[in-house]
Design a protein around this motif. Structure first.
Motif, PDB file in Angstrom:
ATOM      1  N   PRO A 373       0.834  -1.205   0.000  1.00  0.00           N
ATOM      2  CA  PRO A 373       0.000   0.000   0.000  1.00  0.00           C
ATOM      3  C   PRO A 373       0.869   1.256   0.000  1.00  0.00           C
ATOM      4  N   TYR A 374       0.316   2.333  -0.526  1.00  0.00           N
ATOM      5  CA  TYR A 374       1.013   3.621  -0.512  1.00  0.00           C
ATOM      6  C   TYR A 374       0.063   4.701  -0.004  1.00  0.00           C
ATOM      7  N   VAL A 375       0.634   5.645   0.756  1.00  0.00           N
ATOM      8  CA  VAL A 375      -0.151   6.740   1.331  1.00  0.00           C
ATOM      9  C   VAL A 375       0.481   8.068   0.939  1.00  0.00           C
ATOM     10  N   LEU A 376      -0.309   8.942   0.336  1.00  0.00           N
ATOM     11  CA  LEU A 376       0.138  10.310   0.054  1.00  0.00           C
ATOM     12  C   LEU A 376      -0.403  11.230   1.142  1.00  0.00           C
ATOM     13  N   LEU A 377       0.489  11.951   1.793  1.00  0.00           N
ATOM     14  CA  LEU A 377       0.126  12.991   2.748  1.00  0.00           C
ATOM     15  C   LEU A 377       0.721  14.315   2.287  1.00  0.00           C
ATOM     16  N   ASN A 378       0.204  15.398   2.845  1.00  0.00           N
ATOM     17  CA  ASN A 378       0.874  16.691   2.757  1.00  0.00           C
ATOM     18  C   ASN A 378       0.915  17.211   4.199  1.00  0.00           C
ATOM     19  N   TYR A 379       1.754  16.552   5.006  1.00  0.00           N
ATOM     20  CA  TYR A 379       1.746  16.774   6.458  1.00  0.00           C
ATOM     21  C   TYR A 379       2.141  18.209   6.797  1.00  0.00           C
ATOM     22  N   ASN A 380       1.284  18.862   7.632  1.00  0.00           N
ATOM     23  CA  ASN A 380       1.518  20.275   7.936  1.00  0.00           C
ATOM     24  C   ASN A 380       1.476  20.567   9.440  1.00  0.00           C
ATOM     25  N   TYR A 381       1.789  19.543  10.250  1.00  0.00           N
ATOM     26  CA  TYR A 381       2.062  19.714  11.684  1.00  0.00           C
ATOM     27  C   TYR A 381       0.841  20.035  12.550  1.00  0.00           C
ATOM     28  N   SER A 382      -0.370  19.824  12.041  1.00  0.00           N
ATOM     29  CA  SER A 382      -1.564  20.138  12.834  1.00  0.00           C
ATOM     30  C   SER A 382      -2.216  18.859  13.360  1.00  0.00           C
ATOM     31  N   LEU A 383      -3.136  19.017  14.313  1.00  0.00           N
ATOM     32  CA  LEU A 383      -3.880  17.880  14.845  1.00  0.00           C
ATOM     33  C   LEU A 383      -4.691  17.206  13.748  1.00  0.00           C
ATOM     34  N   ASN A 384      -5.209  18.002  12.821  1.00  0.00           N
ATOM     35  CA  ASN A 384      -5.957  17.449  11.694  1.00  0.00           C
ATOM     36  C   ASN A 384      -5.077  16.527  10.847  1.00  0.00           C
TER      37      ASN A 384
END
Length: 599
Positions: A373-384
């Motif tokens: 499996p692969y996961v794309l994130l655009n992690y921006n350091y928030s709880l969301n």
């Protein structure tokens, strides 16, 4: 003046934070070689047309078909992942374009299969299954195709319907062009008093503004623009509903709802009981409106006050490694095996973590049977973003379990089940965060987050579902629907759902015209049923531990090996009863109790 902080380029992102797509193909050259061989091998599928009249030929075709499609999917996943990690890279955009175009060609090669199968004399497939043990694995697949036989038309009629498909899609296309390309919104004042052009994109931030005049102005400006086009938009939606009903009648379904639910063997009662159950529990939503009015200190609460947070908290920067720890700790009730798979995913390169220049926005889970499996994130350091990590890994671990435990043909799960695993993770995580939080304001914020999730995903989506059901039934009874009828029905629903404390502003009457999902027939109820199933799983896991976890893993392992209702039932969640939705409402009430205790 400080230095402008710009996005990193792709090659500036640390390798440990990039997905390992090279595990699929080492190079573009290797991909091209596989693509070339696929195009040659796929031609063989065409030689089976007109020859599926023996069990051996059917077996040979099904095995070849699987081999070809699996290879094509592997090529597609690689090209799409590479294209998404940097949309400005022409090399990977070319690969994506090549494989996307080829899929349409491949579909034309395989188009004969179902019509030819359905043209065989009654009892033929059953006879094949009895005489050829190699076909046993295809039993559910083949019988599912046969189930649709009463609704398949003659070859000539199918060709006619196919030829007018673009015309039948016209209402949706008109809606999209009108609302995305042609509509413009006025300039409003933001919280700093600056002039800002309102758009569909920034409306969501304005409607959450702490400045009430800002959210009121945005609300009225947005819906007044839709109001100005109400006759066009009502004609578009009415035509779309008529098209769905036409298709249902031509294919001999009892109704448009039947046509939507029957292919996945979902009883009509699942839809109708969901609407009835939520109507029986609207007092909980009324109570929430009353509490929100009190928390916001309002003399009267309006529709534009619904989305504003009840409390402000200082924004916390959560580093990615801490997010992984938070999710690991939060998902502890799912047991060592599940957490082991989660950690394997983190360590072995499932996830593309950070934004980079040219990277596609948003988040998703992807992969196919022959890849991890692969996961794309655009992690921006928030709880969301922490919640998004839990959500997308829920999808990916569902895919992992399904692929490990099912043959290829049953490894994909249906849309009805797709959001269950991801939402179960989110619910278990937020339960954990609420339970451990000691700071009153932060706890209040988290409680309100979960309340809003249930309000928007369950109550709101089932209000949408009720609107869909009523409008389709009216047209099926021969009634004409104009803007006046749509507006009246929408106003009455909002009045009933939100209760006596809510001022139902006249601008909300046109909100139906803004919902793109109404052009995907009877789609939205699945958000609510998916959340309800997830809520039932989460409650069972948190209360009953290992026994419940094993049942839940049975759901994850089942993939598409049975109809979605049956898959969930076997795991202990019966969507033909009100119980899962009632469990969600009970959780909503628990959260309301917490809210009252905190204020």
């Amino acid at each position: 003046m400080g230095e402008v902080k710009s996005l990193k380029k792709r090659d500036e992102i640390d390798l440990k934070h990039k997905w390992k797509v090279e595990k699929i193909y080492n190079s573009t050259e290797q991909w091209e070689a596989d693509f070339k061989s696929l195009k040659e091998e796929a031609l063989e599928t065409r030689t089976y047309e007109g020859k599926l009249n023996s069990s051996k030929e059917l077996e040979n075709f099904l095995k070849l078909n699987e081999e070809i499609v699996r290879k094509a999917e592997k090529l597609m996943i690689y090209a799409h992942l590479r294209a998404d990690e940097d949309t400005s890279n022409p090399e990977f955009q070319t690969l994506k374009s090549k494989i996307d175009s080829y899929f349409a060609e491949l579909a034309s090669y395989l188009a004969f299969f179902e019509p030819e199968l359905l043209s065989l004399p009654d009892g033929t497939i059953e006879k094949f299954l009895e005489e050829n043990s190699e076909l046993k694995v295809y039993d559910f697949l083949l019988k599912n195709i046969l189930k649709e036989k009463p609704h398949i038309l003659t070859k000539e009629m199918e060709e006619v319907l196919a030829s007018v498909s673009d015309c039948l899609d016209a209402p949706s296309n008109i809606f999209n062009m009108l609302t995305n390309a042609d509509m413009t919104f006025p300039v409003i004042k933001d919280e700093d008093g600056d002039d800002v052009e309102l758009t569909e994109g920034n409306y969501s931030s304005f409607i959450k503004s702490k400045d009430r005049s800002v959210r009121e102005a945005a609300f009225k400006a947005l819906f007044n623009e839709y109001k100005g086009l109400e006759n066009t938009l009502s004609a578009s939606l009415s035509s779309s509903i008529k098209n769905f009903i036409f298709n249902a009648r031509v294919r001999k379904y009892a109704s448009a709802l039947d046509a939507s639910l029957n292919p996945n063997d979902i009883p009509l009662e699942v839809y109708k009981n969901s609407v009835d159950t939520i109507n029986n529990n609207l007092n909980s939503l009324h109570r929430y409106v009353t509490l929100k009015k009190k928390l916001l200190g309002l003399d009267e609460i309006h529709m534009y006050d619904l989305y504003v947070p009840v409390v402000d908290i200082e924004k916390e920067r959560i580093e990615y490694d801490k997010a992984v720890d938070m999710v690991t700790e939060g998902l502890n009730p799912l047991g060592a095996e599940y957490l082991g798979i989660f950690q394997e995913g983190i360590a072995s390169g499932w996830i593309d973590v950070f934004e980079n220049k040219g990277k596609r926005g948003g988040a998703y889970s992807s992969g196919t049977y022959d890849t991890m499996p692969y996961v794309l994130l655009n992690y921006n350091y928030s709880l969301n973003d922490v919640s998004t990590l839990a959500h997308e890994m829920g999808h990916s671990i569902h895919t992992y379990y399904s692929s490990k435990n099912q043959p290829y043909i049953y490894s994909n799960y249906t849309l009805f089940c797709a959001e269950v695993a991801s939402t179960t993770n989110e619910i278990i995580l937020i339960h954990h965060l609420i339970d451990k939080e000691q700071d009153k304001n932060k706890k209040l914020y988290l409680v309100n987050q979960e309340l809003e999730q249930i309000r928007t995903t369950v109550f709101r989506q089932l209000m949408f579902a009720e609107f869909e059901l009523k409008t389709h039934e009216l047209v099926e009874q021969g009634e004409a629907l104009t803007a006046k009828e749509f507006n009246s029905l929408w106003h009455d629903l909002n009045t009933r759902y939100f209760g006596p404390d809510m001022v139902v502003d006249e601008e909300i009457d046109i909100e139906w015209a803004r919902i793109p999902h109404f052009y995907r027939d009877f789609y939205v109820y699945q958000y609510a049923t998916g959340y309800a199933a997830a809520s039932a799983f989460a409650k069972n896991i948190l209360e009953n531990g290992e026994t419940a976890v094993e049942k839940y893993k049975g759901f994850l392992k089942a993939g598409g090996s049975d109809y979605p209702i049956n898959v969930l039932q076997k795991a202990g969640v019966d969507m033909t009863t009100p119980a899962p939705l009632e469990a969600t409402v009970n959780r909503f009430n628990e959260l309301l109790d917490m809210l009252e205790e905190l204020i």
